[in-house]
Design a protein around this motif. Structure first.
Motif, PDB file in Angstrom:
ATOM      1  N   THR A  29       0.861  -1.177   0.000  1.00  0.00           N
ATOM      2  CA  THR A  29       0.000   0.000   0.000  1.00  0.00           C
ATOM      3  C   THR A  29       0.898   1.228   0.000  1.00  0.00           C
ATOM      4  OG1 THR A  29      -1.597  -1.193   1.336  1.00  0.00           O
ATOM      5  CG2 THR A  29      -1.878   1.186   1.202  1.00  0.00           C
ATOM      6  N   GLU A  32       1.687   7.656  -0.107  1.00  0.00           N
ATOM      7  CA  GLU A  32       2.144   8.792  -0.923  1.00  0.00           C
ATOM      8  C   GLU A  32       3.580   8.541  -1.370  1.00  0.00           C
ATOM      9  OE1 GLU A  32       1.587  10.676  -3.226  1.00  0.00           O
ATOM     10  OE2 GLU A  32       0.063  11.853  -2.171  1.00  0.00           O
ATOM     11  N   GLU A 334      -1.468  -0.927  -4.124  1.00  0.00           N
ATOM     12  CA  GLU A 334      -2.598  -0.017  -4.068  1.00  0.00           C
ATOM     13  C   GLU A 334      -2.071   1.371  -3.750  1.00  0.00           C
ATOM     14  OE1 GLU A 334      -6.887   0.293  -1.789  1.00  0.00           O
ATOM     15  OE2 GLU A 334      -5.342  -1.030  -1.012  1.00  0.00           O
ATOM     16  N   TYR A 335      -2.542   2.363  -4.502  1.00  0.00           N
ATOM     17  CA  TYR A 335      -2.081   3.728  -4.261  1.00  0.00           C
ATOM     18  C   TYR A 335      -3.217   4.552  -3.673  1.00  0.00           C
ATOM     19  CZ  TYR A 335      -0.487   8.481  -5.128  1.00  0.00           C
ATOM     20  OH  TYR A 335      -0.134   9.797  -4.969  1.00  0.00           O
ATOM     21  N   LYS A 336      -2.944   5.181  -2.530  1.00  0.00           N
ATOM     22  CA  LYS A 336      -4.003   5.944  -1.860  1.00  0.00           C
ATOM     23  C   LYS A 336      -3.652   7.422  -1.734  1.00  0.00           C
ATOM     24  CE  LYS A 336      -5.920   2.220   0.890  1.00  0.00           C
ATOM     25  NZ  LYS A 336      -6.104   1.682   2.232  1.00  0.00           N
ATOM     26  N   SER A 340      -2.230  11.336  -9.361  1.00  0.00           N
ATOM     27  CA  SER A 340      -3.074  10.411 -10.111  1.00  0.00           C
ATOM     28  C   SER A 340      -2.385   9.057 -10.226  1.00  0.00           C
ATOM     29  CB  SER A 340      -3.373  10.974 -11.496  1.00  0.00           C
ATOM     30  OG  SER A 340      -2.234  10.792 -12.315  1.00  0.00           O
ATOM     31  N   LYS A 341      -3.205   8.019 -10.384  1.00  0.00           N
ATOM     32  CA  LYS A 341      -2.636   6.675 -10.512  1.00  0.00           C
ATOM     33  C   LYS A 341      -1.796   6.560 -11.774  1.00  0.00           C
ATOM     34  CE  LYS A 341      -5.526   4.159  -7.464  1.00  0.00           C
ATOM     35  NZ  LYS A 341      -6.856   3.708  -7.175  1.00  0.00           N
ATOM     36  N   ASP A 342      -2.223   7.264 -12.816  1.00  0.00           N
ATOM     37  CA  ASP A 342      -1.456   7.226 -14.074  1.00  0.00           C
ATOM     38  C   ASP A 342      -0.064   7.787 -13.868  1.00  0.00           C
ATOM     39  OD1 ASP A 342      -3.600   6.161 -15.277  1.00  0.00           O
ATOM     40  OD2 ASP A 342      -4.252   7.997 -16.298  1.00  0.00           O
ATOM     41  N   LEU A 344       1.650   7.743 -11.088  1.00  0.00           N
ATOM     42  CA  LEU A 344       2.440   6.735 -10.370  1.00  0.00           C
ATOM     43  C   LEU A 344       2.940   5.663 -11.341  1.00  0.00           C
ATOM     44  CD1 LEU A 344       3.486   5.305  -7.747  1.00  0.00           C
ATOM     45  CD2 LEU A 344       1.325   4.096  -7.710  1.00  0.00           C
ATOM     46  N   VAL A 345       2.049   5.231 -12.230  1.00  0.00           N
ATOM     47  CA  VAL A 345       2.452   4.196 -13.194  1.00  0.00           C
ATOM     48  C   VAL A 345       3.586   4.718 -14.069  1.00  0.00           C
ATOM     49  CG1 VAL A 345       1.703   2.843 -15.189  1.00  0.00           C
ATOM     50  CG2 VAL A 345       0.229   3.011 -13.176  1.00  0.00           C
TER      51      VAL A 345
END
Ligand SMILES: Nc1ncnc2c1ncn2[C@@H]1O[C@H](COP(=O)(O)OP(=O)(O)OP(=O)(O)O)[C@@H](O)[C@H]1O
Ligand SMILES: [Mg+2]
Length: 361
Positions: A29, A32, A334-336, A340-342, A344-345
């Motif tokens: 998890t 940040e 899991e990113y909380k 944005s998740k994009d 992070l990717v």
């Protein structure tokens, strides 16, 4: 109950990466993360020359991202960190600790009084010798370990662990108990290389059936390309890097015909640097293969900022004649956080080894 969270930090020669999160039930998890430029000339081959400047950069990251981790995990790297792989009789961790107290010196060509030692059992079920296990020994120069402890002090945080990138990458790929080894063997990949191409160093990690077999840090990275551009185009290093980031692309000679003159010329300025990095990597791979029973690399995974050079994946692939892929996570993640998740990717290429550092019992 709130799980214990950690702040994992990787102090790179070019960028400091920090990931706040935890690990449990085979999932990471991330609460940040952040990537910021390292203070200029304060880090050299894993050694920190200005502890104050580095600590305040990390403090800034903590503040800006409202990070509330109690404990710190740091990746320590550089050519001063020595690793050795040895065969020991199968033992408990305590027994290995004891063996090392007396025997460690025979494995290292340095005065161990100036080093802190640690170990990790790599492989308990060695196929042909049932009563032995493979153990990775790590010796970190005392002075360097001390610099990292001082950073923790300045941040007012407890140090949970100091890890090495090879171990962090291994945990990212396979979890703690090798639970994810099947991800690769199911795909028929038994032997592969991971390259972490940074600014001044490149980590070379070779795996066989889910086990780390070889690891080495080369003192060469993407900044070498900047130096060649700088010399060839007579620009300073900052502008050379800018040119590399904006227009740099590497390709083989047979593609030159389809390319505009400027990109061929830029490609040719960069090529000696890229080639010498690849030759150094190849030397290590050859050395490994000459001693291994399997004798064939089936895939290369790349990560680190330098891996993003356009065309580099294909170029490395054609040199080694194997498929090359960007390293992605194999554990679930899991990113909380607030980004944005994009994002992070897209930025995960920088975060592979620092994220792996979060994976702990
Ligand atoms: N798109 C790109 N094309 C080429 N190079 C890139 C690109 N993006 C980043 N880089 C290079 O990646 C390097 C930084 O990567 P990274 O943050 O992984 O290094 P680092 O971990 O700080 O360095 P080291 O591992 O040597 O300590 C820089 O040299 C930068 O120029
Ligand atoms: Mg790095």
């Amino acid at each position: 109950m709130l799980k214990k969270t950690f702040l994992a930090v990787d102090i790179g020669n070019k960028n400091i990466k920090a990931v706040w999160g935890c690990y449990g039930k085979q999932a990471i998890t991330v609460l940040e993360y952040d990537i910021v430029k390292s203070p200029d000339n304060m880090i050299n081959d894993g050694k920190i020359t200005d502890i104050e400047a580095v600590a305040s950069t990390i403090k800034e990251i903590i503040k800006r991202n409202r990070i509330k981790a109690g404990k710190l995990i740091m990746n320590i790297s550089g050519t001063g960190v020595i690793t050795r792989e040895v065969q020991l009789p199968k033992s408990t961790d305590e027994e290995i600790d004891n063996i090392l107290k007396y025997d460690a010196q025979q494995y290292f060509p340095v005065d161990l009084d100036n080093y802190v030692m640690d170990f990790r059992v790599l492989d308990e079920s060695s196929a042909n010798s049932d009563n032995m296990c493979r153990v990775l020994l790590v010796a970190v120069p005392l002075k360097q370990a001390d610099e990292y402890m001082k950073i923790a002090e300045k941040l007012n945080m407890d140090m949970e662990a100091i890890d090495i990138p090879a171990n962090s990458i291994t945990k990212l790929l396979f979890g703690i108990d090798n639970t994810k080894a099947a991800c690769f063997t199911d795909k028929g990949i038994e032997e592969f290389v991971v390259l972490d191409i940074g600014a001044d160093t490149t980590g070379v990690y070779i795996y066989h059936k889910g086990k780390l077999m070889f690891n080495r840090i080369l003192l060469m990275g993407s900044r070498e390309i900047d130096r060649y551009i700088s010399n060839n185009m007579e620009v300073d290093s900052e502008n050379a890097e800018k040119i590399k980031l904006e227009r740099g692309r590497i390709f083989n000679e047979d593609e030159e015909l389809n390319e505009p003159f400027e990109s061929v010329s830029l490609c040719n300025s960069m090529k000696p640097a890229v080639n010498s990095l690849i030759i150094d990597i190849n030397r290590l791979v050859d050395f490994y293969i000459s001693r291994s029973s399997f004798g064939r690399i089936e895939k290369i995974y790349i990560c680190g900022g330098g891996s993003q050079l356009q065309g580099l994946d294909k170029y490395i692939g054609s040199y080694f004649n194997v498929p090359v892929e960007f390293l992605h996570k194999f554990l679930s993640l899991e990113y909380k956080g607030k980004k944005s998740k994009d994002k992070l990717v897209a930025e995960f290429v920088y975060l592979a080894n620092v994220t792996g550092a979060l994976v702990r019992e």
